[in-house]
Structures are given as C-alpha cells and as structure tokens.
Design a protein around this motif. Structure first.
Motif, PDB file in Angstrom:
ATOM      1  N   THR C 135       0.870  -1.183   0.000  1.00 53.84           N
ATOM      2  CA  THR C 135       0.000   0.000   0.000  1.00 53.84           C
ATOM      3  C   THR C 135       0.903   1.229   0.000  1.00 53.84           C
ATOM      4  O   THR C 135       1.803   1.335   0.837  1.00 53.84           O
ATOM      5  CB  THR C 135      -0.896   0.029   1.255  1.00 53.84           C
ATOM      6  OG1 THR C 135      -1.675  -1.162   1.283  1.00 53.84           O
ATOM      7  CG2 THR C 135      -1.820   1.243   1.232  1.00 53.84           C
ATOM      8  N   GLU C 161      -2.044  -0.942  -3.832  1.00 52.13           N
ATOM      9  CA  GLU C 161      -3.061   0.089  -3.621  1.00 52.13           C
ATOM     10  C   GLU C 161      -2.334   1.411  -3.399  1.00 52.13           C
ATOM     11  O   GLU C 161      -1.433   1.518  -2.573  1.00 52.13           O
ATOM     12  CB  GLU C 161      -3.962  -0.220  -2.420  1.00 52.13           C
ATOM     13  CG  GLU C 161      -4.932   0.957  -2.188  1.00 52.13           C
ATOM     14  CD  GLU C 161      -6.205   0.588  -1.443  1.00 52.13           C
ATOM     15  OE1 GLU C 161      -6.116  -0.138  -0.458  1.00 52.13           O
ATOM     16  OE2 GLU C 161      -7.292   1.060  -1.879  1.00 52.13           O
ATOM     17  N   GLU C 342     -19.389   9.337  -1.688  1.00 53.82           N
ATOM     18  CA  GLU C 342     -19.109   8.129  -0.923  1.00 53.82           C
ATOM     19  C   GLU C 342     -18.699   6.918  -1.768  1.00 53.82           C
ATOM     20  O   GLU C 342     -17.742   6.227  -1.433  1.00 53.82           O
ATOM     21  CB  GLU C 342     -20.328   7.775  -0.046  1.00 53.82           C
ATOM     22  CG  GLU C 342     -20.205   6.524   0.775  1.00 53.82           C
ATOM     23  CD  GLU C 342     -18.936   6.433   1.627  1.00 53.82           C
ATOM     24  OE1 GLU C 342     -18.451   7.483   2.089  1.00 53.82           O
ATOM     25  OE2 GLU C 342     -18.430   5.307   1.822  1.00 53.82           O
ATOM     26  N   ALA C 346     -15.385   4.810  -1.136  1.00 52.98           N
ATOM     27  CA  ALA C 346     -15.499   3.409  -0.731  1.00 52.98           C
ATOM     28  C   ALA C 346     -14.623   2.483  -1.572  1.00 52.98           C
ATOM     29  O   ALA C 346     -14.412   1.324  -1.224  1.00 52.98           O
ATOM     30  CB  ALA C 346     -16.958   2.964  -0.793  1.00 52.98           C
ATOM     31  N   VAL C 349      -9.570   0.436  -0.292  1.00 56.39           N
ATOM     32  CA  VAL C 349      -9.692  -0.776   0.506  1.00 56.39           C
ATOM     33  C   VAL C 349      -9.026  -0.597   1.868  1.00 56.39           C
ATOM     34  O   VAL C 349      -9.538  -1.031   2.886  1.00 56.39           O
ATOM     35  CB  VAL C 349      -9.077  -1.976  -0.249  1.00 56.39           C
ATOM     36  CG1 VAL C 349      -9.022  -3.196   0.631  1.00 56.39           C
ATOM     37  CG2 VAL C 349      -9.886  -2.252  -1.516  1.00 56.39           C
ATOM     38  N   HIS C 350      -7.874   0.080   1.892  1.00 56.16           N
ATOM     39  CA  HIS C 350      -7.129   0.251   3.134  1.00 56.16           C
ATOM     40  C   HIS C 350      -7.910   1.158   4.097  1.00 56.16           C
ATOM     41  O   HIS C 350      -8.159   2.325   3.810  1.00 56.16           O
ATOM     42  CB  HIS C 350      -5.767   0.867   2.825  1.00 56.16           C
ATOM     43  CG  HIS C 350      -4.806   0.783   3.961  1.00 56.16           C
ATOM     44  ND1 HIS C 350      -4.832   1.644   5.024  1.00 56.16           N
ATOM     45  CD2 HIS C 350      -3.796  -0.091   4.207  1.00 56.16           C
ATOM     46  CE1 HIS C 350      -3.873   1.315   5.869  1.00 56.16           C
ATOM     47  NE2 HIS C 350      -3.216   0.266   5.400  1.00 56.16           N
ATOM     48  N   THR C 351      -8.300   0.601   5.248  1.00 50.96           N
ATOM     49  CA  THR C 351      -9.218   1.304   6.142  1.00 50.96           C
ATOM     50  C   THR C 351      -8.700   2.668   6.603  1.00 50.96           C
ATOM     51  O   THR C 351      -9.418   3.667   6.521  1.00 50.96           O
ATOM     52  CB  THR C 351      -9.520   0.422   7.383  1.00 50.96           C
ATOM     53  OG1 THR C 351      -9.811  -0.885   6.923  1.00 50.96           O
ATOM     54  CG2 THR C 351     -10.703   0.970   8.155  1.00 50.96           C
ATOM     55  N   ASP C 352      -7.465   2.696   7.086  1.00 50.77           N
ATOM     56  CA  ASP C 352      -6.929   3.965   7.603  1.00 50.77           C
ATOM     57  C   ASP C 352      -6.863   5.017   6.504  1.00 50.77           C
ATOM     58  O   ASP C 352      -7.170   6.189   6.723  1.00 50.77           O
ATOM     59  CB  ASP C 352      -5.528   3.769   8.192  1.00 50.77           C
ATOM     60  CG  ASP C 352      -5.579   2.906   9.442  1.00 50.77           C
ATOM     61  OD1 ASP C 352      -6.709   2.635   9.914  1.00 50.77           O
ATOM     62  OD2 ASP C 352      -4.508   2.485   9.920  1.00 50.77           O
ATOM     63  N   GLN C 353      -6.434   4.606   5.331  1.00 50.69           N
ATOM     64  CA  GLN C 353      -6.329   5.552   4.222  1.00 50.69           C
ATOM     65  C   GLN C 353      -7.709   6.076   3.823  1.00 50.69           C
ATOM     66  O   GLN C 353      -7.882   7.244   3.514  1.00 50.69           O
ATOM     67  CB  GLN C 353      -5.646   4.892   3.010  1.00 50.69           C
ATOM     68  CG  GLN C 353      -4.184   4.552   3.224  1.00 50.69           C
ATOM     69  CD  GLN C 353      -3.342   5.791   3.492  1.00 50.69           C
ATOM     70  OE1 GLN C 353      -3.499   6.813   2.841  1.00 50.69           O
ATOM     71  NE2 GLN C 353      -2.457   5.705   4.483  1.00 50.69           N
ATOM     72  N   ARG C 354      -8.681   5.177   3.864  1.00 51.55           N
ATOM     73  CA  ARG C 354     -10.050   5.573   3.499  1.00 51.55           C
ATOM     74  C   ARG C 354     -10.582   6.601   4.492  1.00 51.55           C
ATOM     75  O   ARG C 354     -11.154   7.614   4.118  1.00 51.55           O
ATOM     76  CB  ARG C 354     -10.953   4.337   3.469  1.00 51.55           C
ATOM     77  CG  ARG C 354     -12.342   4.614   2.899  1.00 51.55           C
ATOM     78  CD  ARG C 354     -13.130   3.327   2.703  1.00 51.55           C
ATOM     79  NE  ARG C 354     -13.333   2.632   3.952  1.00 51.55           N
ATOM     80  CZ  ARG C 354     -12.976   1.374   4.192  1.00 51.55           C
ATOM     81  NH1 ARG C 354     -12.422   0.645   3.250  1.00 51.55           N
ATOM     82  NH2 ARG C 354     -13.194   0.813   5.368  1.00 51.55           N
ATOM     83  N   GLU C 355     -10.333   6.338   5.782  1.00 52.53           N
ATOM     84  CA  GLU C 355     -10.812   7.267   6.800  1.00 52.53           C
ATOM     85  C   GLU C 355     -10.118   8.618   6.686  1.00 52.53           C
ATOM     86  O   GLU C 355     -10.717   9.664   6.889  1.00 52.53           O
ATOM     87  CB  GLU C 355     -10.623   6.673   8.201  1.00 52.53           C
ATOM     88  CG  GLU C 355     -11.595   5.539   8.513  1.00 52.53           C
ATOM     89  CD  GLU C 355     -13.031   5.848   8.090  1.00 52.53           C
ATOM     90  OE1 GLU C 355     -13.546   6.930   8.443  1.00 52.53           O
ATOM     91  OE2 GLU C 355     -13.642   5.021   7.379  1.00 52.53           O
ATOM     92  N   ARG C 358     -11.779  10.470   3.984  1.00 49.40           N
ATOM     93  CA  ARG C 358     -13.105  10.911   4.457  1.00 49.40           C
ATOM     94  C   ARG C 358     -12.996  12.157   5.326  1.00 49.40           C
ATOM     95  O   ARG C 358     -13.774  13.092   5.183  1.00 49.40           O
ATOM     96  CB  ARG C 358     -13.774   9.803   5.275  1.00 49.40           C
ATOM     97  CG  ARG C 358     -14.520   8.823   4.445  1.00 49.40           C
ATOM     98  CD  ARG C 358     -15.656   8.161   5.230  1.00 49.40           C
ATOM     99  NE  ARG C 358     -16.261   7.146   4.370  1.00 49.40           N
ATOM    100  CZ  ARG C 358     -16.156   5.840   4.597  1.00 49.40           C
ATOM    101  NH1 ARG C 358     -15.531   5.374   5.654  1.00 49.40           N
ATOM    102  NH2 ARG C 358     -16.704   4.987   3.742  1.00 49.40           N
TER     103      ARG C 358
END
Lengths: 249, 483, 369
Positions: C135, C161, C342, C346, C349-355, C358
């Motif tokens: 990532t 990613e 959104e 969405a 995929v990488h949670t921290d990066q997505r947050e 956001r």
C-alpha cells in the motif's frame, strides 16, 4: 390541530387546489379520497412544504401557527410527518445514519438533547421488529434497492420513531400486496393516539378497511365535494367517483 | 457451404452491390480545371450573380487560401489536390425549363433509378423535389402549392437573384464565411443548393425534399442550403444523397444553415449513401460537411436526423446553437461504416439561453475494416439556467478488424444545468443472431434485423417516406459483414 | 545506471520537451488546463524537486536516483522512452528522484509513505516484483510549481493500492504523471483525492499488458474559490481478458473548475476486455465549471465498454425528503454531498487511508457547502 381554510395552490402557475377547507382535531383520523389528478398529492406536499407548491390564497393553521411560514425541517421538528407515496432513494447514505441524523435534528430543533448512537440503535431496533424491518435493511443505503413494500415499511418505521403529532400518509397502500398492506396498516393503527392526528390519502377504499377513519372527505378538481363517515368509502367503492363528483357538481 | 465460406463469397460480390453506381452520359459544361480567383468569378458569372455575391465569394476565397485543412478528426486520407478538380459542372444547354417534359429524358431516367418520385407519383407521395443534378437545379415542382402558402422553395442561385434581401440577411450568419476550412471553400465556390423560407405562422403543407447527386467525374460538389423558418412556422426537409461509382475520390463540401425564429420548428432529415468506395477502399466520396442550426428565437426547435451509410470519409457535425430561451435541439444519428469507410460524425449542442434543452441519440455501427467515431460537444454557458441535455451514444462492432470510438465533450458553467451522458460499446449479440438463424432467417437478414433494432430510436424519427428506404439501406450496407 | 544510458534517455526526453514546448490550451490534451499561462514567465525551469520517504517498511528496497551505479531493477524499468511532454520534462529537467522495489513474493503490511516536496521536477519509480503486494500513500507538498514523473511497474500477480491526497494548495501549480505497467494478473487500485490549486493536474496512463491484469481508478475532488483540478487518465487494454473501472466524483464551488478527461483504449485483439468509466460533477458555485470528457477508443469487438457522465446540482427531491424528516437544509446538503462522493471513497480498501480521505473531505465540504 390542523385548520385549512379556502386553500388555493398553484404548481407552475397552474391552479391545482381551488379553495379547500379541512379541519382535523387531535386523536382523529381523517381520510381524503379522490380520483387521479384531483390534487391529493399536492395537498400532501403543500402540508410538508415542498418547493414549487405556491399558496396563492387561503391559510393552513397547525396548532394555531401559520404552517406556510415554516421550512420543511421546522415543520418536521414541530411534529408534521409525511409518509411519501414514492420514498426517495439516496445512494451513499445508510438508513441508520439517516434515521439518527433526522431524529437528533428534530430533537435539537425542539431544544432536546441528542440521543447517542447506541440509544438510537436500541430505539430503532425495538420499533423495527414489529414492522419486520431487518437489520440488513438498516445497513443499506436509504431506500436503494428496497422493494415497494420495504420502502413503505420504512416510512412507517420512521413515523414510529419520530412520533409526529400530525401524520400524513400519501397513498401508503399503492404498490402493496395484501400481506404488506396489512403489516403497514397494523403499524399505523398501533400509532393511533389521542394526541395524534392522521390524514390518510388514498385512491382506493381498500386501505380504509384496515385503517378505519373517523371521517372521509372526497376531493375532486381541487375541492372537497363530499364528506361523511366511514360508510362513505363503501358508497364510493360501489358507485364510483363519477357518481359522487357528479352529484356535487 | 459453411457460414464463413458463404460470407466470404458474399463479401467478394459486395463490390458490385452499390446499386446507385451508374453514370449518366450527358454532355457537361465545366469550369476550367483547378481553383483560382478566376474559377470563383467563372462560377459567379455562370450563375448571373449580383456583385455583392461575387464579393462575398472572393472574400471567402482569399480567406481560404490562408487556411489549412483541419487534422483533428480520426480520418486518414491521401492529400486532396484542390487544383486537380472541376469546381463547376452543369448539363449543357439547360436554360430554364417550363415543364418536366423539357428535361433531358436521360436525366429523368437517372432520377427514376434513384427512386425519386419526380413525376405524377410525386403528387401521390406529396413530396416536392428540388433536384440538384451536379451543380444546377433542373426541375422544381410543386412550386404553385407552396406559393399559395407563401413558402419559398427554390435553388439558392435563384434566391440570390429573386430574394436578395432575405439571402443577404441570413446567409453566413450561422456558418460564418471563416468558420472552417471546408465551409470557407464552400463559400467561395458553392455552385447551387436549396433555399427555403417559411413565412410567419405558416406550417409548410408538405415535406420538402432535395436529392443531391454527384455525376460528373473529378467534380467537387459544393451545395449550399439555407432554410429560414420565421416566427410560429414549421418545416420538414428531407435530403438524400447518392453518387456513382468511380475509382477516384470526389470531394463534397456542403454547407447547410438553418435558422429558426420564435416558436418555429425545423426538422431536417438526411439519408446519405454517397458511394463509399469499393471493398478495398478504392474510390468513394470525401464528405466534409458543415451543418448548423441556429435556434435564434424563443421556444424554437431544430431537429437533425441523419442516416449515414455512404462516403469513404465522413466529417460531419450537424449542430444546434440554442440561443433563444426555451429552445430545443435534437440530434438523431445512425452512422454505418463498413469495409474501409471512415466516419467521424456527431454534434454540438451549444446552450446559450435559459431553459434550453437538447437530446442526442447516436448509433454507430462498425464492420469490416472501418473506423467509426462519435464526436460530440455539449456546452452550457453561464446564462443557460436550467439547461438540460441527455445523450445516449451506442456503438456496435461487427468483426474484430474495425474500430468504434466515442469522444464526448461535456462542459457546464451553470450550476442549475443538468447533463447526462451514457455510452456503450458492444458486439453484435451472438445469441440474437443464432436465435434468428435457428428460426430460419438468413444471416444477412438477421444482421439487418438486429441492427435495425439497435437503431430503432433513430429510425423512428424519420418521416415515413425515408424510414423504409433507410431500413433497407442499413441492411444493404452491412451485407456480408458477419462471418 | 551507466552514465551513457542515463544521458541517452535524458537527451531523448529533452528533445521531446524542446519540440513540444510548454503545453497550453490549444493542445487538445491540455484544453481545460492551460499550463503555459498558469506558469507565466517562469516557464518549466530546471530545478530538481525533493522527495521524502516518510516510512520505509522493512522488505522495501530504496535507491536514490542521484546516486551512481543503479541496480539492475532500476536500469530495466527507469525512464522508458515517452512522447508525453511533461513526463519527458521530469526526466530532462531534473537530476534525481527515488526508486523503490518490493521483491518477488513480499507481502508488505506497513504503508509505504512517499512525499514529493518543493519546486521543480522529480522522478519516482516503484517496482513490485512477481506476487508482491504493497500500500502506497503518496503525499503532495505545496510548491509554486512541481512536476513529478512517476513510473510504476507491477509484475505478474503483484498488487498495489495507491492513495494520493493533494491538499488545497492556493497558487501552486502541481503536475504529476503516473505511468503504470501491469503484467498478467497484476492488480492496481489507485485513488486520487484532490482539493485543487491554481492548476492541479494528475495524469495517469495505465497499460494492461498481461492477461487478467486489472486496474481500478477512483477519485474525488472538492474545490472552492478559484481552485482547479484536472484528472486525466488513459487506460490501455493491450491483451485479452483485462479489466478496468473508473469512478470519479467532483464537487466545485465558487468559480472552481473540475476537469476529468478519461480515455479507454482497447487494442485490436484484446477480446474479453471489460471497462467501465463514470465521471460525475456537482456544481455549487455560481461561476463553477465542470468539464468531462470520457472517451472510448475500441479496436476489438468482443468487449464490454461503457461510460457515463453527468453534471448537475444536488437532487431537489432528496433534499426535500431529508428536510421533511427534520434535517436542516445546510446539514441535509452536507449529507447529500458526502453521499455523492461516498461510492468513490469506498473504492479505497485500506481502512486507515479511506478514513483519512473521508476526514479531509468533511473539512473541505464544510468550506464549500
């Protein structure tokens, strides 16, 4: 609770409601019946405050207050709820997020404190059960990919959660099979309350078998042309709108 | 014989299939070969034009000499030698004819082969035809009935003489003299074309129709069409084009200008089956056409419908300038490219006025080794409040050696505008094809059936007389394309 | 790399820069982003910009392109010939950059953080060998003008990613060209969040070179004031059974300008290619502009290609629905804007990066809505 006097409403410059009078007291359930194009949906939208529905004459008093002066969200906070005929799909907003935001917005506007996420979840779950709204539905985007029955159940669920004072049900029976209709009607009946008024708008008498109104008004060409008790619905069913509307004219 | 082998034999025959590939043998009067100021003067003199028209042409010619051919379209062709062509050709000795009986019978025979109902059948068909044979209008019919309604429908050369004020007022106001290389060339050397004026409040009593046909070899055809629909009027105009088979390429650079004033509507339909060249890409028409409509008035409407099956090269973007508030522009297109044909066609919808609406439906079909490009622009300007556009752009590929391309430009400068664009590319569905074959429908007919289905939304827009011909053309142009 | 090779490639790049000059709006690809006028008199310059590896996970090899004697993996992949003028400029007008490599089979759990900073030109190279996965979080520093030429090579079955966040950057002119080569079954996800500057251009060229390769591109931009943001992509399906998706969402307030130019090419014989492309823009400002150009170039018939584009305002009906349920208008608008963006967010995929994306979006939306 609701006092409509000589209401004239125009959409795109065309007059749809032409002097409508209606009075509903707390604890009462009234039904508006009428053929297509009589102005039923216009009435529901103008009560909820949709843009583009211009009041050209007359007044709507809600608990003595001029309803027309309020923004849609202010009306909601003061207890006006419209269950829509075609609930809107909003991709990207989950149902749960929406319910929480709406509930707390209304509470805040009334000077009440927010309910935290866990509290909302508990509340929603408790009410969802009786209306057969699944956990999975609550996780999906608002109304997206919902069946007609699911959408209508979600509308009634919102009514149960928000506990409005005046509930307007616009063609809540449309697109429902008999089982779904019964479920929705039971949900509505459970919400009948001496402090709550309801206005049920429908084309067919069928819904009124399940949600029995105190009073029925027949709307045609923008005016109330006949009024009566629940037996009026049966007469309409037997003789058709043409008969009653013709008589009144 | 296997399907593949059968198809191959059909493809081999295809070279012979261009049914309009005959030449009429009539003595022609031509301008000297090549293009110079003298050519422009010659054309103007032949037409007996007033001085202002000559000046207009000369201005355009001067401008053209300083311009270069556009290169942005996805079409490739050998360099055009503009000096190696005739810019004016007319059947000899054809002064004014009083009636059809005076027209050279061979000419009428040609029209008959083309299927133009020029004789009494026309009365039944209710079609008035201003037939352009190469450069000169030969016969104009139905004038009387149109006269009664006050509609002017005549060769543009005649309009320049008889209605100079109207021509001066509108000519070049939609497609300016300097618009583009080919339009400027046309402005200098256009030899004839059609002029229509529909007066205020008149609904043109019949479909107007002109058949263009390139006959003489090495002749460029530069017709000029000007249609004005005055306030509250309506006119539907049909244009069909064919040209004989020849080994050399011929240039066709037309300009069409439409003007719709308040509440007026113009419907312009084209079936273009110029000679596409043979199955090896030899010959065929180079079709570089500038067509533009100006919705100048409030609530005016211009609708383009085109069925493009011919020409070796097509470079054509019938457009609408939606200037008047609440004006409407439409573009319905079928473009079929087979063998070595190259089509680069589409539209521009320029939203200037408030509440303007436009709709684009484009169906592109590629087969053989052809390249087919949709190129379109939807542009909403700052003042075009509540402008709406919907675009649907579908491509169908038949075989793995062709190309289908989509180049849409979407530009919005008004927050209240709404633009939607959708496009798909797919190959002809094997299951549909198999289903038809299994029910006993021969391959070519099955292809024709499926492609016609694919094009249905556009075919529906055509007037009845054209729809039938267009459907047949769709089939003919794709014969032998599936293997 | 050997000095000679380096010089050869640089000379070729310099020739491209010299013959094309600084791109301007009369060049079709730069129609909506006039670099020449944004740069003004300063031109392209010949300064070398900086790079910084904020976090180098163990197992990732790094090489400074300013050092002598590059290893073979750099030699093999660095600075392939190009006709892209800005990519050529990043080589011709700079003296350095960074090369990174994930060896075959290495699954790197930690995020690799790479920032480009300061003014000038700089190069990047990232090689994921067969079966490797990573990532990458790319940071964009503010500078008057920077041009990054980034090459990414994914070996067979490699997975990357890539999340790039370009902050709101005032008067900066920020240009970056990412060139990707994907071998068979390689998998690339790229997300590009942009908040605009005087001129921001993110250019992606994705070459699907092996069967089963797939690329999923997504992005969001939220622009206020006079900000500009341009995402230009070109995905080339060169072989059979390759797959690409693109989903880009833009919100433009003030007099901002959002640009998306996306081109999908399916080469002859690349049957079984599947591509979709969606670009949508919402205009909030009176003078805001959106320019979308979703382009298809198809030379094979057994393909499924679709694209959609839309420009508009917030949906009035949804807004009414939310308000009728008691949500105040400004909040309802905010909610709908988030909802609009959104599905593109969405895609990360990488949670921290997505947050992270956001959070940045929420801040930007407050300013613009």
């Amino acid at each position: 609770m609701l006092e409509i006097k000589n209401l004239h409403v125009a959409v795109d410059g065309k007059e749809i409601l032409k002097g409508l009078n209606l009075s509903i007291g707390a604890g009462e359930v009234h039904a508006i019946m009428g053929p297509n194009g009589s102005g039923k949906s216009t009435l529901s939208y103008v009560l909820a405050g949709r843009a583009g529905y211009d009041i050209t004459q007359g007044s709507i008093a809600y608990n003595g207050e001029d309803l027309a002066a309020l923004a849609p969200e202010e009306r909601a906070a003061k207890g006006v709820f419209l269950a829509m005929q075609y609930p809107v799909e909003i991709p990207g907003v989950t149902t749960m997020t929406f319910l929480k935001t709406a509930l707390n917005s209304q509470r805040r506007a009334r000077g009440e404190s927010d309910i935290d996420a866990v509290g909302v979840l508990k509340l929603v779950r408790a009410k969802a059960k009786t209306l057969n709204v699944s956990e999975e539905m609550l996780k999906r985007a608002l109304n997206v990919g919902f069946s007609g029955g699911e959408k209508k159940r979600l509308e009634i669920l919102q009514m149960a959660i928000f506990e409005p004072k005046l509930a307007i049900l616009d063609e809540t029976d449309s697109g429902l099979d008999i089982d779904a209709l019964r479920l929705v009607a039971e949900g509505v009946n459970a919400l009948r309350d001496p402090s709550r008024a309801m206005l049920v708008i429908t084309h067919y008498q069928r819904l009124l078998d399940y949600i029995v109104p105190d009073r029925i008004h027949v709307l045609a060409k923008g005016r109330i042309v006949a009024e009566g008790g629940k037996e009026l619905a049966l007469e309409l069913e037997a003789k058709g709108y043409e008969h009653i509307v013709g008589q009144a004219a | 014989m296997s399907i593949a082998a059968e198809t191959k034999s059909q493809v081999a025959e295809l070279g012979e299939k261009y049914k309009y590939g005959f030449v009429t043998d009539i003595e022609m009067e031509r301008a000297p070969k090549g293009l110079s100021e003298d050519t422009v003067r010659y054309i103007s003199a032949k037409k007996g034009e007033p001085d202002w028209m000559l000046e207009w042409r000369l201005g355009a010619f001067k401008r053209w000499q300083a311009m270069t051919e556009p290169k942005w379209a996805r079409v490739h062709y050998p360099k055009i030698d503009y000096q190696n062509a005739y810019y004016y050709a007319a059947p000899k000795n054809t002064p004014k004819k009083q009636s059809l009986d005076e027209v050279d019978p061979k000419l009428l025979e040609t029209y008959k082969k083309l299927g133009i109902p020029l004789h009494e059948q026309m009365a039944l068909a209710g079609v008035a035809v201003d037939a352009v044979f190469d450069s000169v209008s030969v016969a104009t019919t139905f004038k009387e009935k149109l006269n009664e309604a006050g509609v002017i429908f005549c060769p543009i050369s005649e309009a320049i003489r008889d209605y100079p004020d109207l021509v001066k007022k509108y000519l070049g106001t939609v497609v300016p003299v300097t618009d583009n290389y080919f339009a400027t060339l046309n402005s200098a050397v256009f030899s004839d074309g059609t002029f229509v004026y529909v007066p205020k409040g008149v609904r043109c009593p019949m479909e107007l129709s002109t058949y263009f046909r390139i006959n003489a070899s090495e002749t460029g055809q530069f017709e000029r069409t000007l249609i004005i629909a005055d306030e509250d009027s309506y006119v539907s105009y049909l244009e069909g084009c064919t040209a004989p088979k020849r080994d050399e390429n011929q240039l066709h650079a037309a300009v069409v200008e439409l003007i719709a004033l308040d509440n007026a509507e113009i419907k312009y339909s084209t079936v273009q089956n110029w000679y596409p060249g043979d199955e090896n890409g030899l010959g065929g028409i180079f079709n570089f056409v500038t067509k533009r409509g100006d919705c100048r008035g409030k609530k005016s409407k211009i609708s383009w419908t085109q069925v493009e099956t011919g020409s070796a090269i097509t470079w054509k973007y019938p457009s609408c300038i939606l200037r008047g508030d609440e004006s409407v522009g439409e573009f319905y297109s079928i473009a079929i490219a087979n063998h070595y044909q190259q089509a680069d066609t589409g539209t521009k919808m320029i939203h200037l006025g408030a509440n303007t609406r436009s709709r684009i439906i484009s169906k592109g079909i590629s087969a053989g080794k052809a390249q087919n490009t949709y190129r379109g622009l939807v542009s909403v300007y700052g003042k075009a409040k509540n402008a709406r556009n919907y675009t649907q752009c579908d491509s169908l590929l038949i075989g793995g050696d062709c190309g289908a391309h989509t180049v849409p430009y979407i530009e919005s400068r008004n927050k209240t505008a709404r633009i939607e664009h959708e496009a798909t590319t797919s190959k002809i569905a094997e299951d549909q094809l198999f289903y038809c074959l299994a029910r006993g429908i021969p391959q070519d007919e099955a292809v024709s059936l499926i492609v016609n289905g694919f094009c249905r939304e556009v075919l529906q827009q055509l007037p009845m007389e054209f729809a039938v011909e267009a459907q047949k053309l769709v089939g003919i142009s794709l014969e032998g394309s599936v293997g | 790399m050997t000095l000679a090779l380096n010089l050869d490639r640089k000379a070729a790049a310099a020739a491209v820069v010299h013959s094309h000059g600084v791109p301007h709006r009369r060049i079709e690809e730069w129609k909506y982003s006039d670099l020449k006028s944004a740069l003004g008199d300063q031109g392209l310059g010949a300064v070398t910009a900086e790079w910084l590896v904020g976090n180098l996970p163990s197992g990732v090899e790094m090489f400074d392109l300013a050092w002598p004697n590059p290893p073979a993996w750099v030699m093999n992949h660095f600075a392939r010939p190009t006709q892209n003028v800005m990519r050529a400029a990043s080589l011709a007008l700079s003296a350095g950059g960074v090369a990174l490599r994930v060896p075959a089979g290495a699954q790197i759990a930690d995020v690799l953080k790479l920032d480009f900073n300061g003014p000038g030109h700089v190069r990047g190279l990232l090689v994921l060998e067969e079966g490797a996965s990573l990532t990458l979080a790319e940071g964009v520093g503010v500078a008057d003008f920077r041009n990054v030429g980034f090459e990414i090579v994914l070996g067979e079955g490699a997975a990357l990613e890539h999340v790039r966040i370009s902050p709101e950057a005032g008067d900066a002119v920020l240009v970056e060209e990412v060139l990707l080569h994907l071998a068979a079954r390689a998998h690339y996800r790229g997300h590009f969040a942009g908040f605009g500057s005087k001129l921001s251009r993110m250019e992606l060229e994705v070459s699907l070179e092996g069967e089963g390769a797939q690329a999923h591109l997504s992005g969001v931009s939220v622009l206020d004031g006079k900000r500009h943001s341009d995402v230009t992509t070109h995905v080339i399906h060169r072989v059979v059974n390759t797959n690409s998706t693109q989903l880009f969402k833009h919100v433009a307030g003030g007099s901002a300008r959002a640009v998306y130019q996306g081109k999908v090419t399916v080469a002859k014989g690349a049957d079984g290619s599947d591509s979709s492309q969606t670009a949508k823009a919402l205009l909030l400002g009176e003078a805001a502009e959106a320019d979308l150009k979703p382009e298809l170039e198809i030379f094979a018939d057994d393909v499924k290609c679709a694209h959609g584009a839309a420009v508009g305002d917030l949906d009035a009906e949804s807004l009414f629905y939310l308000r009728a349920r008691g949500i105040p208008e400004s909040q309802a608008r905010g909610l709908l804007l988030q909802a609009f963006l959104e599905d593109a967010v969405a895609e990360i995929v990488h949670t921290d990066q997505r947050e992270l994306v956001r959070t940045e979006l929420l801040t930007a939306l407050k300013a613009v809505a």
